[in-house]
Scaffold this motif. Structure first.
Motif, short mmCIF file in Angstrom:
data_model
loop_
_atom_site.label_atom_id
_atom_site.label_comp_id
_atom_site.label_asym_id
_atom_site.label_seq_id
_atom_site.Cartn_x
_atom_site.Cartn_y
_atom_site.Cartn_z
N MET A 1 0.83 -1.20 0.00
CA MET A 1 0.00 0.00 0.00
C MET A 1 0.86 1.25 0.00
SD MET A 1 -2.98 1.31 -0.09
CE MET A 1 -4.04 -0.08 0.29
N ALA A 2 1.95 1.23 0.79
CA ALA A 2 2.84 2.40 0.83
C ALA A 2 3.51 2.63 -0.51
CB ALA A 2 3.89 2.21 1.94
N VAL A 3 3.88 1.53 -1.18
CA VAL A 3 4.52 1.67 -2.48
C VAL A 3 3.53 2.25 -3.49
CG1 VAL A 3 5.60 0.41 -4.38
CG2 VAL A 3 6.12 -0.20 -2.01
N TYR A 4 2.28 1.79 -3.41
CA TYR A 4 1.26 2.31 -4.32
C TYR A 4 0.99 3.79 -4.08
CZ TYR A 4 -3.22 2.82 -6.69
OH TYR A 4 -4.24 3.25 -7.48
N ALA A 5 0.94 4.19 -2.79
CA ALA A 5 0.74 5.60 -2.46
C ALA A 5 1.90 6.45 -2.94
CB ALA A 5 0.54 5.77 -0.96
N ALA A 6 3.11 5.94 -2.80
CA ALA A 6 4.27 6.68 -3.28
C ALA A 6 4.24 6.84 -4.79
CB ALA A 6 5.56 5.97 -2.83
N HIS A 7 3.71 5.81 -5.47
CA HIS A 7 3.61 5.92 -6.93
C HIS A 7 2.61 7.00 -7.33
CE1 HIS A 7 3.40 4.80 -11.13
NE2 HIS A 7 2.08 4.69 -11.02
N LEU A 8 1.54 7.14 -6.57
CA LEU A 8 0.57 8.19 -6.87
C LEU A 8 1.14 9.56 -6.58
CD1 LEU A 8 -2.77 6.69 -5.53
CD2 LEU A 8 -2.00 6.85 -7.89
N THR A 9 2.00 9.66 -5.58
CA THR A 9 2.56 10.95 -5.20
C THR A 9 3.62 11.40 -6.18
OG1 THR A 9 2.12 10.42 -2.90
CG2 THR A 9 3.64 12.23 -3.33
N ARG A 10 4.48 10.51 -6.58
CA ARG A 10 5.56 10.86 -7.52
C ARG A 10 5.52 9.87 -8.68
NH1 ARG A 10 9.74 14.14 -5.78
NH2 ARG A 10 9.54 14.91 -3.66
N THR A 11 5.23 10.39 -9.84
CA THR A 11 5.12 9.53 -11.00
C THR A 11 6.48 9.13 -11.55
OG1 THR A 11 4.92 11.50 -12.37
CG2 THR A 11 2.88 10.49 -11.62
N LEU A 12 7.45 10.00 -11.48
CA LEU A 12 8.79 9.73 -11.97
C LEU A 12 9.79 10.22 -10.94
CD1 LEU A 12 8.42 10.89 -15.67
CD2 LEU A 12 8.50 8.54 -14.86
N GLY B 1 12.27 12.41 -9.27
CA GLY B 1 12.54 13.83 -9.37
C GLY B 1 11.36 14.64 -9.83
N THR B 2 10.22 14.01 -10.07
CA THR B 2 9.03 14.73 -10.50
C THR B 2 8.27 15.23 -9.29
OG1 THR B 2 8.86 13.36 -12.48
CG2 THR B 2 6.90 14.60 -11.83
N PRO B 3 7.98 16.53 -9.20
CA PRO B 3 7.24 17.04 -8.03
C PRO B 3 5.85 16.44 -7.96
CG PRO B 3 8.28 18.82 -9.27
CD PRO B 3 8.40 17.60 -10.11
N SER B 4 5.34 16.32 -6.76
CA SER B 4 4.00 15.79 -6.55
C SER B 4 2.96 16.85 -6.87
CB SER B 4 3.86 15.30 -5.11
OG SER B 4 3.99 16.40 -4.21
N LEU B 5 1.71 16.40 -6.97
CA LEU B 5 0.62 17.34 -7.19
C LEU B 5 0.48 18.30 -6.02
CD1 LEU B 5 -2.15 15.07 -8.76
CD2 LEU B 5 -0.70 16.74 -9.91
N PHE B 6 0.82 17.84 -4.83
CA PHE B 6 0.76 18.72 -3.66
C PHE B 6 1.72 19.89 -3.82
CE2 PHE B 6 2.81 19.93 0.34
CZ PHE B 6 1.72 20.47 1.01
N GLN B 7 2.94 19.62 -4.27
CA GLN B 7 3.91 20.70 -4.46
C GLN B 7 3.44 21.69 -5.53
OE1 GLN B 7 7.25 17.74 -4.88
NE2 GLN B 7 8.39 19.35 -3.82
N VAL B 8 2.85 21.17 -6.59
CA VAL B 8 2.39 22.04 -7.67
C VAL B 8 1.26 22.94 -7.20
CG1 VAL B 8 1.33 22.08 -9.96
CG2 VAL B 8 3.12 20.41 -9.45
#
Length: 332
Positions: free
Chosen positions: A1-12, A14-21
């Motif tokens: 579950m944690a890995v899946y959540a991390a994938h949703l937060t950062r797609t690539l 070094g790619t900023p998350s939607l929260f940062q944007v």
């Protein structure tokens, strides 16, 4: 579950998350009203010296924002809010890396500055004009002349453009969340995206060196250390923006936890019996019945919106009121 959540937060990587944007965009929209409160306070305290700043605040902020964004675009390849959250503007495709390193090319730098500074300025001006025309249309002050018909058309056109821009932003964010494209339409138009910026190099000189050189009489060394004061001022602006965000969050949190008790209803006035099922302003049957919660009286929407907009109070009880507090009633 944690890995899946991390994938949703950062797609690539070094790619900023939607929260940062979204957080950096919220920060950018908070700076202008926060500084406006400061300017209004200075104008009220020193009306002779600072009173003119209120009328020219948009132009003053345009100049300030232009200098601030130009500095950050020139030195950090990012806007002020993007740099605050540790972001960096990079080309959308890896095959078009900048030849100048961590700097934007001159044409992209100018285009970014225009989209960051001029576009919000023009948008705010147009929005104010359209809002004024919309109020005139709701109050029935727009007739059937050619100019008034053009104003009505401009209102509908602006609504369509605003909806289209919101949809485009939603689609852009959805594509970015899936790992493709840029987080905003403006960056997509420039073929840029955001990445996590590398750590900044610490300045060799700091404000302590400046103070020490001034105290020892080494004016030449103090002048040479003045750029450190500029960096310190910019860092102070960043922390000031953080404090504004913190106060905004604290204020919203305090409103829910420390709500004032509900005041008792006003005493019944026997003279108001003649207003039964009628608007107290026009003394006619309700047209689009609307209640003013601060007093509980029901008015026609056009009557009460016009009065509250002009006087900011209830016409019966004189209690302070705002147009945003009006509630539409659906009476059978």
């Amino acid at each position: 579950m944690a890995v899946y959540a991390a994938h949703l937060t950062r797609t690539l990587q070094g790619t900023p998350s939607l929260f940062q944007v979204t957080a950096q965009e919220a920060l950018g929209s908070t700076v202008k009203p926060a500084l406006q409160k400061v300017v209004e306070f200075l104008a009220a305290t020193y009306p002779n010296k600072c009173g003119w700043c209120v009328g020219w605040y948009d132009e003053l902020y345009l100049l300030f924002d232009c200098c601030l964004q130009y500095y950050y675009l020139k030195h950090y390849a990012a806007s002020f809010s993007e740099s605050f959250y540790g972001l960096l503007r990079v080309p959308l495709t890896s095959c078009s890396e900048f030849s100048s390193g961590q700097q934007l090319p001159l044409h992209l730098e100018k285009a970014s500055l225009a989209l960051l500074v001029l576009l919000p300025y023009v948008r705010d001006k147009v929005e104010r004009v359209v809002d004024r025309w919309r109020e005139d249309n709701e109050d029935g002050r727009l007739g059937k002349s050619r100019a008034d018909r053009a104003r009505r058309a401009a209102i509908h056109t602006y609504s369509i453009i605003h909806t289209a821009c919101a949809c485009a932003r939603l689609v852009t964010l959805a594509r970015y969340a899936c790992g493709a494209g840029s987080p905003t339409p403006a960056l997509h138009a420039l073929r840029l995206t955001l990445r996590d910026a590398p750590p900044r190099e610490e300045e060799e000189d700091n404000w302590k060196d400046v103070l020490r050189n001034v105290m020892t009489g080494q004016i030449g060394s103090a002048v040479a250390s003045l750029p450190a004061l500029g960096a310190l001022a910019l860092r102070g602006a960043e922390w000031g923006a953080f404090c504004v965000q913190l106060l905004r969050w604290w204020s919203a949190r305090a409103e829910h936890q420390q709500a004032l008790p509900t005041p008792p209803p006003p005493k019944r006035d026997e003279q108001t019996l003649r207003w039964k099922n009628k608007c107290p302003l026009c003394l006619q049957s309700w047209k689009i019945p609307t209640v003013l919660p601060v007093s509980g009286y029901i008015f026609c929407y056009i009557c009460i919106s016009r009065h509250v907009r002009a006087h900011s109070s209830c016409p019966v009880t004189r209690c302070p009121a705002a147009e945003t507090s009006l509630v539409r009633l659906y009476i059978d």
